[in-house]
Design an enzyme around this catalytic site. Structure first.
Site, short mmCIF file in Angstrom:
data_model
loop_
_atom_site.label_atom_id
_atom_site.label_comp_id
_atom_site.label_asym_id
_atom_site.label_seq_id
_atom_site.Cartn_x
_atom_site.Cartn_y
_atom_site.Cartn_z
N CYS A 186 3.98 -0.19 -2.04
CA CYS A 186 2.81 -1.07 -2.00
C CYS A 186 1.75 -0.50 -1.07
CB CYS A 186 3.23 -2.47 -1.56
SG CYS A 186 1.85 -3.62 -1.53
N CYS B 257 -0.01 -3.21 0.98
CA CYS B 257 0.73 -3.79 2.11
C CYS B 257 0.87 -2.79 3.25
CB CYS B 257 2.14 -4.22 1.68
SG CYS B 257 2.27 -4.87 0.03
N ASP B 258 1.22 -1.55 2.92
CA ASP B 258 1.60 -0.58 3.95
C ASP B 258 0.51 0.43 4.30
OD1 ASP B 258 4.04 -1.84 3.93
OD2 ASP B 258 4.96 -0.43 2.54
#
Ligand code: NAP
Length: 327
Positions: A146, A149-150
């Site tokens: 992701c 997200c990261d």
């Protein structure tokens, strides 16, 4: 955030419901809003709320919101479902559903079980893996599924690789180009599934290099990712990177479908009719886990399927005499 959401709803072992909704993405939470209207004793059980909304940053095509953070839309969906009176229980991974007489026994990975007269499966899909050496070893230590997200964790790093040619990969490459020195976009073909606008945007960025007709063969490192091996038209090459973002789409949780006896299409998605009914009477399915509208996965289509599944489940319960006067 409302008090309702911060409170952790409980689930008694062996608890009985008219309807259990499995999955807390847009399809499951939309189904919850509707089943509340039909006054069914219901619960949403799910590993986590949000579904695919957790893998994207902004939503600009859900009616009523010209642009909204995906996480905010998730909170609104959950608030609406819980505000309608349906419990949303997280951390509950369904591993099997067994038909026992007129009831379904729903079993979780943690050994819990609950019972329902009807079930809506809205379990979505999970991230597809590359299946190459090093991928599992470095997951969470440089391998991510992701970018959104990261990505921020890689701020200031030298280089990362993004694998895939769909919207998620291109969106990831664009986002990461703002954080790191160099982004390699590795794709197995030279044409893209991604929206042309995203491809153009990525191409316009000086620090995004397209590595086309190429596949990742291995992820290398010591404690963390250090490089990625790529096989392309000119043979094998090693690219030095600090992270590998695998953005190659999703696949449905086929094991659950097989165990439950649900009929699927050739790619493992649950076959449904126009009223979201499956081959098992009393089990309905909705959202990305289904075979319906496969080329067009949107929040609004998932929510639509959830509402239809809720209506169908209600009709099923009425017709079978499992709710209302005949109970
Ligand atoms: P996707 O559209 O299914 O694309 C997956 C990509 O990964 C394809 O380019 C595919 O290559 C490649 N791929 C698949 N298996 C592979 C493998 N084993 N090795 C190497 N490459 C592989 O998936 P997605 O990008 O995650 O998007 C999923 C859905 O979410 C789509 O409907 C998308 O539109 C939506 N989405 C939208 C947005 C947005 O609108 N901003 C953002 C993210 C996602 P081939 O092309 O060769 O098959």
């Amino acid at each position: 955030m409302s008090l309702r959401i911060s409170r952790k709803p409980k689930l008694e072992k062996g608890e009985r419901f008219d309807l259990v909704i499995v999955g807390g993405g847009p399809a499951g939470l939309s189904a919850a809003v509707y089943v509340a209207r039909f006054l069914l004793k219901s619960v949403v059980v799910t590993i986590d709320v949000g579904g695919q909304l957790n893998w994207t940053e902004w939503i600009d095509d859900y009616p009523g919101f010209s642009k909204i953070k995906a996480s905010e839309l998730t909170s609104k969906f959950r608030e609406h479902a819980e505000g309608s009176g349906v419990r949303v229980v997280t951390g509950f991974e369904v591993v099997d559903i067994k038909k026992e007489g007129e009831e379904f026994r729903i079993i979780s990975s943690g050994g819990n079980e609950i019972f329902a007269k009807a079930v809506i499966l809205a379990v979505g899909s999970r991230r597809r893996k590359l299946g190459v050496p090093g991928e599992d070893r470095f997951q969470g230590r440089g391998v991510s599924y992701c970018s959104i997200c990261d990505g921020p964790l890689y701020r200031g790093k030298r280089a990362v690789a993004v694998v895939g040619g769909g919207d998620a990969a291109l969106e990831g490459a664009i986002l990461l180009s703002g954080y790191v020195g160099k982004v390699y976009l590795i794709h197995r073909r030279d044409s893209f599934r991604a929206k042309p606008l995203l491809v153009e945007d990525a191409k316009s960025r000086e620090n995004v290099e397209f590595v086309l007709n190429s596949v990742v063969t291995e992820i290398l490192g010591e404690d963390e990712v250090k490089a990625v091996k790529v096989r392309g038209p000119k043979g094998e090459a090693t690219l030095e990177v600090d992270g590998v973002f695998v953005e190659i789409g999703q696949e449905p949780p086929v094991e659950l479908f097989r165990r439950t006896g649900l009929e699927t299409d050739e790619q493992g998605y649950v076959k449904v009719g126009e009223w979201m009914e499956t081959n098992i009477p009393g089990i309905f399915a909705a959202g990305d886990a289904t075979s319906l509208w496969r080329g067009f996965r949107q929040v609004v289509t998932a929510a639509a399927m959830g509402s239809v599944a809720a209506y169908s489940a209600y009709q099923y319960l009425l017709e079978k005499g499992l709710i209302g006067g005949k109970r």
